[in-house]
Design a protein around this motif. Structure first.
Motif, mmCIF file in Angstrom:
data_model
loop_
_atom_site.group_PDB
_atom_site.id
_atom_site.type_symbol
_atom_site.label_atom_id
_atom_site.label_comp_id
_atom_site.label_asym_id
_atom_site.label_seq_id
_atom_site.Cartn_x
_atom_site.Cartn_y
_atom_site.Cartn_z
ATOM 1 N N ILE A 128 -10.036 0.231 -0.352
ATOM 2 C CA ILE A 128 -11.426 0.533 -0.007
ATOM 3 C C ILE A 128 -11.779 0.038 1.405
ATOM 4 O O ILE A 128 -12.502 0.687 2.147
ATOM 5 C CB ILE A 128 -12.384 -0.068 -1.065
ATOM 6 N N GLY A 129 -11.245 -1.119 1.790
ATOM 7 C CA GLY A 129 -11.615 -1.714 3.071
ATOM 8 C C GLY A 129 -10.913 -1.114 4.270
ATOM 9 O O GLY A 129 -11.519 -0.938 5.326
ATOM 10 N N TRP A 130 -9.623 -0.778 4.120
ATOM 11 C CA TRP A 130 -8.867 -0.305 5.294
ATOM 12 C C TRP A 130 -8.308 1.102 5.123
ATOM 13 O O TRP A 130 -7.454 1.524 5.885
ATOM 14 C CB TRP A 130 -7.719 -1.284 5.586
ATOM 15 N N GLY A 131 -8.796 1.814 4.100
ATOM 16 C CA GLY A 131 -8.345 3.196 3.898
ATOM 17 C C GLY A 131 -8.825 4.106 5.019
ATOM 18 O O GLY A 131 -9.676 3.741 5.831
ATOM 19 N N TYR A 132 -8.322 5.353 5.026
ATOM 20 C CA TYR A 132 -8.576 6.238 6.158
ATOM 21 C C TYR A 132 -9.745 7.194 5.937
ATOM 22 O O TYR A 132 -10.435 7.566 6.873
ATOM 23 C CB TYR A 132 -7.324 7.065 6.472
ATOM 24 N N GLN A 133 -9.959 7.657 4.692
ATOM 25 C CA GLN A 133 -10.925 8.724 4.441
ATOM 26 C C GLN A 133 -11.994 8.272 3.454
ATOM 27 O O GLN A 133 -11.779 7.312 2.712
ATOM 28 C CB GLN A 133 -10.199 9.963 3.901
ATOM 29 N N PRO A 134 -13.126 8.986 3.396
ATOM 30 C CA PRO A 134 -14.194 8.610 2.445
ATOM 31 C C PRO A 134 -13.749 8.697 0.978
ATOM 32 O O PRO A 134 -14.322 8.026 0.130
ATOM 33 C CB PRO A 134 -15.295 9.643 2.734
ATOM 34 N N GLU A 135 -12.717 9.508 0.683
ATOM 35 C CA GLU A 135 -12.240 9.655 -0.694
ATOM 36 C C GLU A 135 -11.576 8.385 -1.218
ATOM 37 O O GLU A 135 -11.190 8.327 -2.382
ATOM 38 C CB GLU A 135 -11.242 10.819 -0.799
ATOM 39 N N ARG A 136 -11.434 7.372 -0.360
ATOM 40 C CA ARG A 136 -10.778 6.130 -0.796
ATOM 41 C C ARG A 136 -11.581 5.428 -1.901
ATOM 42 O O ARG A 136 -10.991 4.716 -2.716
ATOM 43 C CB ARG A 136 -10.572 5.186 0.384
ATOM 44 N N ILE A 137 -12.896 5.633 -1.924
ATOM 45 C CA ILE A 137 -13.721 5.035 -2.988
ATOM 46 C C ILE A 137 -13.323 5.629 -4.337
ATOM 47 O O ILE A 137 -13.124 4.915 -5.322
ATOM 48 C CB ILE A 137 -15.228 5.275 -2.725
ATOM 49 N N GLN A 138 -13.172 6.962 -4.362
ATOM 50 C CA GLN A 138 -12.784 7.645 -5.597
ATOM 51 C C GLN A 138 -11.382 7.216 -6.026
ATOM 52 O O GLN A 138 -11.130 6.977 -7.208
ATOM 53 C CB GLN A 138 -12.826 9.155 -5.373
ATOM 54 N N ALA A 139 -10.463 7.088 -5.055
ATOM 55 C CA ALA A 139 -9.089 6.653 -5.371
ATOM 56 C C ALA A 139 -9.094 5.234 -5.935
ATOM 57 O O ALA A 139 -8.353 4.931 -6.885
ATOM 58 C CB ALA A 139 -8.229 6.723 -4.111
ATOM 59 N N GLY A 140 -9.927 4.362 -5.355
ATOM 60 C CA GLY A 140 -10.039 2.995 -5.855
ATOM 61 C C GLY A 140 -10.569 2.950 -7.278
ATOM 62 O O GLY A 140 -10.088 2.171 -8.116
ATOM 63 N N MET A 141 -11.553 3.812 -7.578
ATOM 64 C CA MET A 141 -12.100 3.866 -8.942
ATOM 65 C C MET A 141 -11.060 4.389 -9.933
ATOM 66 O O MET A 141 -10.958 3.922 -11.064
ATOM 67 C CB MET A 141 -13.346 4.755 -8.985
ATOM 68 N N TYR A 142 -10.280 5.388 -9.506
ATOM 69 C CA TYR A 142 -9.166 5.891 -10.327
ATOM 70 C C TYR A 142 -8.247 4.741 -10.714
ATOM 71 O O TYR A 142 -7.927 4.540 -11.880
ATOM 72 C CB TYR A 142 -8.348 6.908 -9.506
ATOM 73 N N LEU A 143 -7.815 4.022 -9.690
ATOM 74 C CA LEU A 143 -6.886 2.898 -9.887
ATOM 75 C C LEU A 143 -7.486 1.863 -10.834
ATOM 76 O O LEU A 143 -6.834 1.420 -11.793
ATOM 77 C CB LEU A 143 -6.589 2.278 -8.519
ATOM 78 N N LEU A 144 -8.736 1.500 -10.595
ATOM 79 C CA LEU A 144 -9.394 0.452 -11.376
ATOM 80 C C LEU A 144 -9.519 0.847 -12.844
ATOM 81 O O LEU A 144 -9.121 0.097 -13.744
ATOM 82 C CB LEU A 144 -10.777 0.176 -10.771
ATOM 83 N N PHE A 145 -10.031 2.044 -13.093
ATOM 84 C CA PHE A 145 -10.324 2.416 -14.471
ATOM 85 C C PHE A 145 -9.073 2.756 -15.267
ATOM 86 O O PHE A 145 -8.993 2.452 -16.458
ATOM 87 C CB PHE A 145 -11.333 3.569 -14.504
ATOM 88 N N TYR A 146 -8.085 3.389 -14.638
ATOM 89 C CA TYR A 146 -6.827 3.651 -15.335
ATOM 90 C C TYR A 146 -6.204 2.341 -15.814
ATOM 91 O O TYR A 146 -5.807 2.201 -16.973
ATOM 92 C CB TYR A 146 -5.837 4.364 -14.410
ATOM 93 N N ILE A 147 -6.091 1.382 -14.902
ATOM 94 C CA ILE A 147 -5.367 0.155 -15.225
ATOM 95 C C ILE A 147 -6.180 -0.733 -16.174
ATOM 96 O O ILE A 147 -5.629 -1.317 -17.116
ATOM 97 C CB ILE A 147 -4.970 -0.577 -13.931
ATOM 98 N N LEU A 148 -7.504 -0.816 -15.982
ATOM 99 C CA LEU A 148 -8.322 -1.624 -16.889
ATOM 100 C C LEU A 148 -8.379 -1.005 -18.290
ATOM 101 O O LEU A 148 -8.388 -1.718 -19.294
ATOM 102 C CB LEU A 148 -9.733 -1.799 -16.331
ATOM 103 N N PHE A 149 -8.414 0.321 -18.363
ATOM 104 C CA PHE A 149 -8.429 1.002 -19.667
ATOM 105 C C PHE A 149 -7.141 0.708 -20.441
ATOM 106 O O PHE A 149 -7.164 0.484 -21.646
ATOM 107 C CB PHE A 149 -8.594 2.510 -19.452
ATOM 108 N N GLY A 150 -6.016 0.691 -19.734
ATOM 109 C CA GLY A 150 -4.750 0.396 -20.409
ATOM 110 C C GLY A 150 -4.562 -1.078 -20.731
ATOM 111 O O GLY A 150 -3.800 -1.429 -21.630
ATOM 112 N N SER A 151 -5.285 -1.952 -20.005
ATOM 113 C CA SER A 151 -5.031 -3.393 -20.135
ATOM 114 C C SER A 151 -5.798 -4.068 -21.263
ATOM 115 O O SER A 151 -5.386 -5.129 -21.733
ATOM 116 C CB SER A 151 -5.373 -4.100 -18.825
ATOM 117 N N LEU A 152 -6.918 -3.490 -21.679
ATOM 118 C CA LEU A 152 -7.704 -4.133 -22.743
ATOM 119 C C LEU A 152 -6.920 -4.261 -24.052
ATOM 120 O O LEU A 152 -6.935 -5.328 -24.673
ATOM 121 C CB LEU A 152 -9.027 -3.381 -22.954
#
Length: 450
Positions: A128-152
């Protein structure tokens, strides 16, 4: 093990001092050589204490973590030159290294879960901080929710194990056999998402494409290996259930690996192609671990190490091209051998390692994995042949498209634009000398035409 942890913690203040960027990197290199000189016992656990331990799997992955984090700092040199929050970037890298070090070396299963999840935070900040494009927020949310959903479910499983066995020490869990289907699914699902397995892999290409070079290197080099490391640890006490259900994961992995390999031929973004190739390689690693034999365990470990080295290197080379041409498109990056001939050698070496050509470590890992999967079922040979063939295919496709062929004419656009302006100014000055009014008129016409 504690001495290396304290060394990393005391490196944090250096991140916020002036002119310490390269010193931090040299300290990481120095720490890697110190860690290499540990007394290594391949057969059993060593350097054990109440909280920490090390064995051959942890040793290799910690060494890989330190190596890639030091290379991340080197690849992020542009942040230092541009003065783009590089102090916080250094802190992020050191904090991530501490979390990875603790993940690979901690004895308690609950602490392992805690550090396993904590490594997600600095990676998310990098994207999110050093990514290149505005879509980095969406990519970060993808990463966060996929991994947290599997980790519970993993957390629930760890709590159940403690209630049932009154211990969470990884070393003691090998004496137990937990024959429960629900526990099995809850324990391994988080690691399969992290690997990632086909069907739960969609976060990886988007995260790679939007991440900066350092984020891509750590994702490809270490974060995918956290899943493999977790599977190697929990399979010890889930053997009986795994022998009944392993065919599901092996079929999904091998068929998915074949689909992803074919999808690599459709990519026009260099980073996206390398990210999809990572999914294809990890599918073989999942198959090797699930087979539950010695060849599979050894092969998956070797392939994890070799893939961590060559994949992060390929992302670094893709970033070098991106910094110079400001595009990751294969069409614009074609014919690079004319412009950067030395870079062509590095692309060749790393892509040959990616396709498991003979001198590489990947060859040893893939031979072991093919051995293990064929001994499990002869039919898997067909899928393995196709995955290996397509692996060579997309590696050659990427190399030949980038290095060979006709170069993109737009590469000269800046220089052509600059030279044309020089000629305009010279022509205008000459015309001023002969007729001031005509000179201004011609200059106006040329500017409008441009």
């Amino acid at each position: 093990m504690m001495k290396f942890l304290f060394m990393m913690i005391f490196m944090i203040p250096l991140c916020f001092m002036k002119n310490m960027f390269w010193l931090v990197q040299m300290m990481l290199f120095f720490m890697m050589f110190l860690f290499m000189n540990l007394n290594l016992n391949i057969m059993c656990f060593f350097n054990m204490s109440y909280m920490f331990y090390c064995d051959i799997i942890s040793f290799g992955l910690i060494l890989l973590s330190i190596w890639i984090c030091s290379l991340m700092i080197m690849a992020g040199e542009s942040l230092f030159k541009l003065n783009f929050y590089f102090n916080f970037f250094l802190f992020n890298v050191i904090f991530l290294l501490i979390m990875l070090y603790l993940t690979f070396s901690v004895l308690n299963l609950l602490l392992f879960y805690f550090f396993f999840e904590a490594s997600l935070i600095p990676t998310l900040l990098l994207i999110i901080g050093w990514g290149y494009q505005p879509e980095r927020i969406q990519a970060g949310m993808y990463l966060l929710f996929y991994i947290l959903f599997g980790s519970l479910p993993l957390l629930m499983g760890i709590i159940y194990i403690f209630n049932d066995l009154n211990t969470m020490t990884i070393y003691f869990l090998k004496f137990f056999n937990m024959n429960m289907y629900l526990l099995y699914i809850s324990m391994i699902f988080a690691f399969l998402v992290k690997m990632p397995m086909y069907f739960v892999h969609l976060w990886l290409p988007s995260a790679h494409v939007e991440a900066p070079i350092s984020g891509s290197m750590i994702l490809a080099g270490i974060m995918l290996k956290l899943g493999g490391y977790g599977l190697l640890r929990v399979m010890i006490f889930l053997q009986e259930v795994n022998l009944k259900l392993n065919y599901i994961w092996i079929i999904i992995s091998l068929v998915g690996g074949l689909f992803i390999s074919m999808k690599c031929f459709c990519q026009v973004d260099m980073k996206s192609l390398i990210a999809y190739s990572s999914v294809a390689h990890m599918s073989m690693v999942i198959g090797g671990i699930m087979v539950m034999n010695y060849w599979g365990f050894i092969g998956s470990y070797i392939l994890m190490i070799s893939h961590g080295l060559c994949s992060s290197g390929m992302f670094c080379l893709a970033n070098i091209n991106y910094e110079r041409l400001h595009s990751r498109s294969l069409y614009i990056n074609s014919g690079m051998m004319n412009f950067m001939p030395s870079m062509s050698l590095w692309w060749f070496l790393l892509l040959s390692s990616n396709m498991a050509a003979p001198p590489s470590l990947s060859l040893l890992g893939e031979i072991s994995l093919i051995n293990s999967l064929v001994s499990w079922s002869n039919i898997s040979m067909i899928l393995l042949m196709m995955i290996s063939f397509f692996s060579a295919g997309y590696s050659l496709y990427l190399y030949s498209y980038i290095q060979h062929g006709k170069y993109f004419q737009g590469l000269y656009s800046f220089y052509v634009w600059f030279i044309s302006w020089v000629f305009i100014i010279i022509f205008a000055l000459i015309s001023f000398k002969y007729d001031n009014f005509k000179g201004w008129f011609y200059f106006y016409l040329i500017l409008n035409k441009k």
